[in-house]
Design a protein around this motif. Structure first.
Motif, PDB file in Angstrom:
ATOM      1  N   UNK A  16       0.824  -1.203   0.000  1.00 24.06           N
ATOM      2  CA  UNK A  16       0.000   0.000   0.000  1.00 24.06           C
ATOM      3  C   UNK A  16       0.862   1.258   0.000  1.00 24.06           C
ATOM      4  N   UNK A  17       1.914   1.281   0.789  1.00 24.09           N
ATOM      5  CA  UNK A  17       2.784   2.462   0.846  1.00 24.09           C
ATOM      6  C   UNK A  17       3.402   2.737  -0.522  1.00 24.09           C
ATOM      7  N   UNK A  18       3.814   1.689  -1.216  1.00 25.18           N
ATOM      8  CA  UNK A  18       4.373   1.877  -2.555  1.00 25.18           C
ATOM      9  C   UNK A  18       3.326   2.455  -3.509  1.00 25.18           C
ATOM     10  N   UNK A  46       2.700   6.191  -2.619  1.00 21.94           N
ATOM     11  CA  UNK A  46       3.808   7.043  -3.073  1.00 21.94           C
ATOM     12  C   UNK A  46       3.738   7.269  -4.579  1.00 21.94           C
ATOM     13  N   UNK A  47       3.471   6.207  -5.326  1.00 19.89           N
ATOM     14  CA  UNK A  47       3.375   6.334  -6.780  1.00 19.89           C
ATOM     15  C   UNK A  47       2.215   7.242  -7.177  1.00 19.89           C
ATOM     16  N   UNK A  48       1.111   7.113  -6.454  1.00 16.97           N
ATOM     17  CA  UNK A  48      -0.076   7.907  -6.787  1.00 16.97           C
ATOM     18  C   UNK A  48       0.112   9.374  -6.417  1.00 16.97           C
ATOM     19  N   UNK A  49       0.788   9.646  -5.308  1.00 21.06           N
ATOM     20  CA  UNK A  49       1.103  11.032  -4.947  1.00 21.06           C
ATOM     21  C   UNK A  49       1.923  11.684  -6.060  1.00 21.06           C
ATOM     22  N   UNK A  50       2.929  10.991  -6.532  1.00 26.58           N
ATOM     23  CA  UNK A  50       3.771  11.537  -7.605  1.00 26.58           C
ATOM     24  C   UNK A  50       2.954  11.763  -8.873  1.00 26.58           C
ATOM     25  N   UNK A  51       2.056  10.842  -9.173  1.00 25.49           N
ATOM     26  CA  UNK A  51       1.218  11.004 -10.368  1.00 25.49           C
ATOM     27  C   UNK A  51       0.324  12.232 -10.251  1.00 25.49           C
TER      28      UNK A  51
END
Length: 404
Positions: free
Chosen positions: A121-123, A126-131
């Motif tokens: 979930x953390x990964x 993090x990916x979604x925040x960057x997107x």
């Protein structure tokens, strides 16, 4: 980065007070601020100039004249900064990006399957925040922080999810979620119980109204509660996650699914688990119901199947839901008789599933409230619905701007 990076954005105590007053209103004039604060004209002028130059507030036109020059109106600048709000629940997790007006710019939902461990979930977060940052052309210095409303119990001071029950995935014990996300993203993060963030959201939406004492109950896999009094969250000596679900309805009642739980506890009668259990039992007994068309094995029956049958007005499912709502109403009446809130906001999958549960539960609660009708309480599904936990997590971060 720590939370001081947020609280120090407005270093002056009086400026924090004025900013908070402006945030409570759609627009407000200098005269109204002077009347409310008791500050001098020179002090007020200086503070408004400081907040305007920082971009925290905006001049938003002129108010009506009372005989002289029309007063300048001020409002919060929603684009001063942006906030991420994260819900971590047993059935789903949700990330939202909002401005300071709590206007949603983006969101993503993940189902909490047996594979959704903390690392996974953390990964994904993090990916979604960057997107989202890239999609909305935002830099990280424009992000105020990341708020998290999670299934408890939690240690909000250390930012740790402690030992929550009933996650499908393993590894959800003693998860330092704030540290992990802050290190991964370089954004300050803070944590609270999801029921607390939900009531923060609803309280913020209703900030211009006169309700001082609000009670929130989230009815889903378990039962979670929180309360706001005089605009402040009430905290116990420990995180109160799930405690309302342990309210004893029958002392010699149903055995709790958790060995440490109480016999006859409320959530053994009114929760997703209790409803699924009752529906599976009815199927095994051969009761006539549309549920038999959905699964071959009663053990595969889920709450989604129950809702589908409820939408078809299946008599058995109506009976099961009505009984669960009646028990829930009894528990709700107990809370009303102890806490006497002015307004009760109900949320979660059981409430979102239709009007039957909400109407039955609130009618039972009213009938069993001791001081009714002298004591009048307002019931609501809330204005934010299933967005409340994530939006409230963002509100929690925004509130740090005025924290001393």
């Amino acid at each position: 980065m720590d939370l001081a990076a947020i609280t120090e954005r407005i270093p002056n105590r009086k400026a924090k007070e004025i900013y908070e007053r402006i945030c409570r209103q759609t627009t407000i004039s200098k005269t109204e601020l002077l009347d409310q604060s008791g500050m001098t004209v020179s002090t007020m002028t200086r503070l408004l100039d400081e907040l305007t130059s920082q971009g925290l507030i905006l001049e938003s036109g002129f108010g009506a004249s009372t005989g002289g020059r029309r007063p300048i109106l001020y409002e919060k600048n929603p684009r001063y900064a942006y906030v991420f709000g994260l819900e971590i629940s047993r059935t789903l997790s949700k990330l939202v990006l909002v401005d300071l007006g709590m206007n949603k710019l983006d969101s993503t939902i993940w189902n909490m399957t047996a594979e959704m461990t903390p690392d996974v979930l953390i990964r994904l977060i993090a990916d979604e925040v960057e997107r989202m940052l890239k999609a909305h052309k935002l830099e990280k210095n424009q992000i105020l922080g990341l708020g998290i409303g999670a299934v408890g119990p939690v240690d909000r001071l250390s930012g740790t999810i402690l030992e929550p029950s009933y996650f499908l995935a393993s590894g959800w014990q003693n998860v330092e979620i704030c540290r992990f996300l802050t290190e991964r993203l370089g954004i300050p993060a803070m944590l609270d119980n999801g029921a607390n963030t939900a009531i923060l959201a609803e309280s913020w939406v209703q900030r211009a109204q006169s309700f001082k004492h609000l009670l929130y109950i989230h009815a889903g896999v378990g039962l979670r509660s929180s309360m706001v009094s005089e605009g402040k969250l009430l905290y116990g000596a420990v995180d109160m996650e799930g405690s309302v679900g342990q309210m004893i309805i029958q002392t010699d009642g149903v055995v709790h699914r958790d060995p440490s739980g109480n016999y006859g506890a409320l959530e053994s009668y009114a929760s997703l688990y209790a409803i699924e259990k009752a529906a599976r039992s009815a199927l095994k007994k051969g009761r006539a119901t549309n549920l038999a068309h959905f699964v071959e094995d009663p053990e595969q029956l889920t709450y989604a199947h129950v809702l589908e049958a409820l939408n078809r007005n299946d008599p058995l499912v109506v009976e099961i839901m009505t009984e669960a709502a009646t028990y829930f109403g009894i528990g709700l009446a107990n809370l009303l008789n102890i806490l006497h809130p002015e307004k009760v906001i109900l949320g979660g999958p059981l409430i979102a599933g239709g009007d039957l549960f909400f109407q039955t539960a609130t009618q039972v609660a009213i009938r069993k409230t001791y001081y009714y009708p002298a004591y009048q309480v307002v019931f609501s599904k809330g204005q934010l619905g299933e967005e409340a936990l994530a939006i409230g997590a963002a509100v929690m971060v925004m509130d740090q701007l005025v924290r001393l």
